[in-house]
Design an enzyme around this catalytic site. Structure first.
Site, PDB file in Angstrom:
ATOM      1  CE  LYS A  14      -2.017  -1.181   3.926  1.00 18.61           C
ATOM      2  NZ  LYS A  14      -1.381  -2.474   4.239  1.00 18.61           N
ATOM      3  NE  ARG A  88      -4.886  -1.270   9.699  1.00 22.44           N
ATOM      4  CZ  ARG A  88      -3.793  -0.779   9.109  1.00 22.44           C
ATOM      5  NH1 ARG A  88      -3.797   0.436   8.608  1.00 22.44           N
ATOM      6  NH2 ARG A  88      -2.721  -1.506   9.027  1.00 22.44           N
ATOM      7  NE  ARG A 127       7.932  -2.184   6.315  1.00 28.47           N
ATOM      8  CZ  ARG A 127       6.616  -2.178   6.477  1.00 28.47           C
ATOM      9  NH1 ARG A 127       5.835  -1.769   5.495  1.00 28.47           N
ATOM     10  NH2 ARG A 127       6.090  -2.585   7.599  1.00 28.47           N
ATOM     11  NE  ARG A 161       5.826   0.065  10.173  1.00 27.35           N
ATOM     12  CZ  ARG A 161       4.736  -0.120   9.422  1.00 27.35           C
ATOM     13  NH1 ARG A 161       4.667   0.439   8.226  1.00 27.35           N
ATOM     14  NH2 ARG A 161       3.744  -0.834   9.856  1.00 27.35           N
ATOM     15  NE  ARG A 172       1.914  -4.563  11.070  1.00 33.13           N
ATOM     16  CZ  ARG A 172       3.091  -4.373  10.462  1.00 33.13           C
ATOM     17  NH1 ARG A 172       4.219  -4.706  11.067  1.00 33.13           N
ATOM     18  NH2 ARG A 172       3.145  -3.823   9.276  1.00 33.13           N
TER      19      ARG A 172
HETATM   20  P1  AP5 Z   1       4.826  -1.572   1.896  1.00 39.27           P
HETATM   21  O1  AP5 Z   1       4.506  -0.776   0.693  1.00 39.27           O
HETATM   22  O2  AP5 Z   1       5.543  -0.916   3.009  1.00 39.27           O
HETATM   23  O3  AP5 Z   1       3.504  -2.321   2.398  1.00 39.27           O
HETATM   24  P2  AP5 Z   1       2.247  -1.775   3.213  1.00 39.27           P
HETATM   25  O4  AP5 Z   1       1.046  -2.448   2.622  1.00 39.27           O
HETATM   26  O5  AP5 Z   1       2.273  -0.288   3.268  1.00 39.27           O
HETATM   27  O6  AP5 Z   1       2.554  -2.440   4.604  1.00 39.27           O
HETATM   28  P3  AP5 Z   1       2.483  -1.852   6.073  1.00 39.27           P
HETATM   29  O7  AP5 Z   1       3.314  -2.749   6.909  1.00 39.27           O
HETATM   30  O8  AP5 Z   1       2.778  -0.401   6.097  1.00 39.27           O
HETATM   31  O9  AP5 Z   1       0.972  -2.088   6.369  1.00 39.27           O
HETATM   32  P4  AP5 Z   1       0.246  -2.028   7.691  1.00 39.27           P
HETATM   33  O10 AP5 Z   1      -1.130  -1.934   7.172  1.00 39.27           O
HETATM   34  O11 AP5 Z   1       0.503  -3.151   8.607  1.00 39.27           O
HETATM   35  O12 AP5 Z   1       0.893  -0.783   8.460  1.00 39.27           O
HETATM   36  P5  AP5 Z   1       0.388   0.667   8.751  1.00 39.27           P
HETATM   37  O13 AP5 Z   1       1.548   1.560   8.808  1.00 39.27           O
HETATM   38  O14 AP5 Z   1      -0.747   1.010   7.868  1.00 39.27           O
HETATM   39  O15 AP5 Z   1       5.661  -2.845   1.411  1.00 39.27           O
HETATM   40  C1  AP5 Z   1       6.241  -3.739   2.340  1.00 39.27           C
HETATM   41  C2  AP5 Z   1       7.629  -4.190   1.850  1.00 39.27           C
HETATM   42  O16 AP5 Z   1       7.480  -4.940   0.647  1.00 39.27           O
HETATM   43  C3  AP5 Z   1       8.579  -3.043   1.497  1.00 39.27           C
HETATM   44  O17 AP5 Z   1       9.877  -3.414   1.881  1.00 39.27           O
HETATM   45  C4  AP5 Z   1       8.478  -2.922  -0.025  1.00 39.27           C
HETATM   46  O18 AP5 Z   1       9.681  -2.452  -0.581  1.00 39.27           O
HETATM   47  C5  AP5 Z   1       8.185  -4.347  -0.430  1.00 39.27           C
HETATM   48  N1  AP5 Z   1       7.282  -4.414  -1.590  1.00 39.27           N
HETATM   49  C6  AP5 Z   1       6.177  -3.655  -1.824  1.00 39.27           C
HETATM   50  N2  AP5 Z   1       5.583  -4.047  -2.971  1.00 39.27           N
HETATM   51  C7  AP5 Z   1       6.320  -5.094  -3.455  1.00 39.27           C
HETATM   52  C8  AP5 Z   1       6.213  -5.943  -4.614  1.00 39.27           C
HETATM   53  N3  AP5 Z   1       5.214  -5.793  -5.507  1.00 39.27           N
HETATM   54  N4  AP5 Z   1       7.146  -6.911  -4.776  1.00 39.27           N
HETATM   55  C9  AP5 Z   1       8.151  -7.070  -3.875  1.00 39.27           C
HETATM   56  N5  AP5 Z   1       8.316  -6.302  -2.761  1.00 39.27           N
HETATM   57  C10 AP5 Z   1       7.415  -5.323  -2.570  1.00 39.27           C
HETATM   58  O19 AP5 Z   1      -0.196   0.490  10.236  1.00 39.27           O
HETATM   59  C11 AP5 Z   1       0.655   0.270  11.349  1.00 39.27           C
HETATM   60  C12 AP5 Z   1      -0.144   0.218  12.631  1.00 39.27           C
HETATM   61  O20 AP5 Z   1      -0.793   1.485  12.840  1.00 39.27           O
HETATM   62  C13 AP5 Z   1      -1.297  -0.798  12.658  1.00 39.27           C
HETATM   63  O21 AP5 Z   1      -0.842  -2.080  13.049  1.00 39.27           O
HETATM   64  C14 AP5 Z   1      -2.241  -0.157  13.700  1.00 39.27           C
HETATM   65  O22 AP5 Z   1      -1.768  -0.369  15.005  1.00 39.27           O
HETATM   66  C15 AP5 Z   1      -2.104   1.326  13.377  1.00 39.27           C
HETATM   67  N6  AP5 Z   1      -3.078   1.799  12.383  1.00 39.27           N
HETATM   68  C16 AP5 Z   1      -2.791   2.319  11.157  1.00 39.27           C
HETATM   69  N7  AP5 Z   1      -3.918   2.658  10.494  1.00 39.27           N
HETATM   70  C17 AP5 Z   1      -4.943   2.341  11.314  1.00 39.27           C
HETATM   71  C18 AP5 Z   1      -6.356   2.430  11.182  1.00 39.27           C
HETATM   72  N8  AP5 Z   1      -6.934   2.920  10.067  1.00 39.27           N
HETATM   73  N9  AP5 Z   1      -7.121   2.007  12.226  1.00 39.27           N
HETATM   74  C19 AP5 Z   1      -6.570   1.523  13.345  1.00 39.27           C
HETATM   75  N10 AP5 Z   1      -5.243   1.397  13.540  1.00 39.27           N
HETATM   76  C20 AP5 Z   1      -4.427   1.807  12.528  1.00 39.27           C
HETATM   77 MG    MG Z   2       2.424   1.132   4.830  1.00 32.94          MG
END
Ligand code: AP5
Ligand code: MG
Length: 218
Positions: A14, A88, A127, A161, A172
Site C-alpha cells: 500500500k 480498517r 523492510r 519499524r 497485524r
Molecule cells: P509496503 O509498501 O511498506 O507495504 P504496506 O502495505 O504499506 O505495509 P504496512 O506494513 O505499512 O501495512 P500495515 O497496514 O501493517 O501498516 P500501517 O503503517 O498502515 O511494502 C512492504 C515491503 O514490501 C517493502 O519493503 C516494499 O519495498 C516491499 N514491496 C512492496 N511491494 C512489493 C512488490 N510488488 N514486490 C516485492 N516487494 C514489494 O499500520 C501500522 C499500525 O498502525 C497498525 O498495526 C495499527 O496499530 C495502526 N493503524 C494504522 N492505520 C490504522 C487504522 N486505520 N485504524 C486503526 N489502527 C491503525
Molecule cells: Mg504502509
C-alpha cells in the site's frame, strides 16, 4: 480528481504504491500508519496513547484515526486522495463516506492488493527506510545500490519499524483478517472494488493501478 482506497494486509504494498501515485499524479497519500508514527515521534498525547497498541500490532481506536484523516483531507481540497491503511473497520468505512460527502468528494475505486500472506512476512521483516528522506528499501528485494548509503539523498542513517518483527506481523495479519477484510463486501455491493495482483513486481502492480485510474470513470 479521483479518491481511492488501497486495501490489503500488512506488507501488501500500500505504502509503496501510494508513494508512486503521489509522485506521478499529484495525489495526496493519506496513511494513518504514517500519521500515527509521526504522532509517536513528536511525543504528542495521541502518540503516547497509541504506542503500545501499535507495537502489539492491534488496531488504534476508530475515533483517533478518523480525526487524523479528516484533518489531513482538509490540507488539500483540490487533490485526489489515496487512502493507505484506512479504513480498517466497518465503522471507519462509514466514517469515510461521511468525511467525503461533507467535502463534496466521492470514492472512485477500492483497489484490493491480492497477496499471499506468508510471503508478506518476509517482505515486512526485511523492510527499512532512509532516516533522512524516507525512501523505502528491502534487504533482499530492494537493497541500496551502495551498501549503507541511501540512493536518493546519500544519508547513512536508516531505520526499521518497531512493529516489523514476526510476532507483531502475525497479530497485524490476524487483525486484518478479522476486522479489515470484512469491509470488502461493503464496497463490492457498490461496485467499487478493483482487484490487482499484489504479488507481481512493484512496476507491474503500479501498471495495473494506472490502468484502473486511467479507465473511463464508472
Ligand atoms: P509496503 O509498501 O511498506 O507495504 P504496506 O502495505 O504499506 O505495509 P504496512 O506494513 O505499512 O501495512 P500495515 O497496514 O501493517 O501498516 P500501517 O503503517 O498502515 O511494502 C512492504 C515491503 O514490501 C517493502 O519493503 C516494499 O519495498 C516491499 N514491496 C512492496 N511491494 C512489493 C512488490 N510488488 N514486490 C516485492 N516487494 C514489494 O499500520 C501500522 C499500525 O498502525 C497498525 O498495526 C495499527 O496499530 C495502526 N493503524 C494504522 N492505520 C490504522 C487504522 N486505520 N485504524 C486503526 N489502527 C491503525
Ligand atoms: Mg504502509
Amino acid at each position: 480528481m479521483q479518491n481511492i482506497i488501497l486495501l490489503g494486509p500488512p506488507g501488501a504494498g500500500k505504502g509503496t504504491q501510494a508513494a508512486r501515485l503521489q509522485a506521478s499524479r499529484g495525489m495526496i497519500q493519506l496513511s494513518t500508519g504514517d500519521m500515527l508514527r509521526e504522532a509517536r515521534a513528536s511525543g504528542s498525547p495521541i502518540g503516547e496513547k497509541v504506542k503500545a497498541i501499535m507495537d502489539a500490532g492491534e488496531l488504534v481506536s476508530d475515533a483517533i484515526v478518523t480525526a487524523l484523516i479528516g484533518e489531513r483531507l482538509d490540507t488539500c481540497a483540490d487533490c485526489g486522495a489515496i487512502f493507505d491503511g484506512f479504513p480498517r473497520t466497518r465503522q471507519q468505512a462509514e466514517a469515510l463516506d461521511l468525511l467525503l460527502a461533507e467535502r463534496g468528494r466521492k470514492l472512485d475505486h477500492v483497489i484490493q492488493l491480492a497477496v499471499d500472506e506468508e510471503a508478506l512476512v518476509t517482505r515486512i521483516t526485511g523492510r527499512f527506510t532512509c532516516a533522512k528522506c524516507g525512501t523505502g528499501y528491502h534487504d533482499t528485494f530492494h537493497p541500496t545500490k551502495v551498501e549503507g548509503v541511501c540512493d536518493v539523498c546519500g544519508s547513512t542513517e536508516f531505520k526499521r519499524r518497531p512493529d516489523d518483527n514476526e510476532q507483531t506481523v502475525r497479530t497485524r495479519m490476524e487483525e486484518y483478517r478479522a476486522k479489515t477484510a470484512p469491509i470488502l463486501p461493503f464496497y463490492e455491493a457498490r461496485g467499487l472494488v478493483r482487484r490487482v495482483d499484489g504479488m507481481a513486481s512493484v512496476d507491474e502492480v503500479a501498471a495495473q493501478i494506472d490502468a484502473i485510474l486511467d479507465s473511463a470513470a464508472i
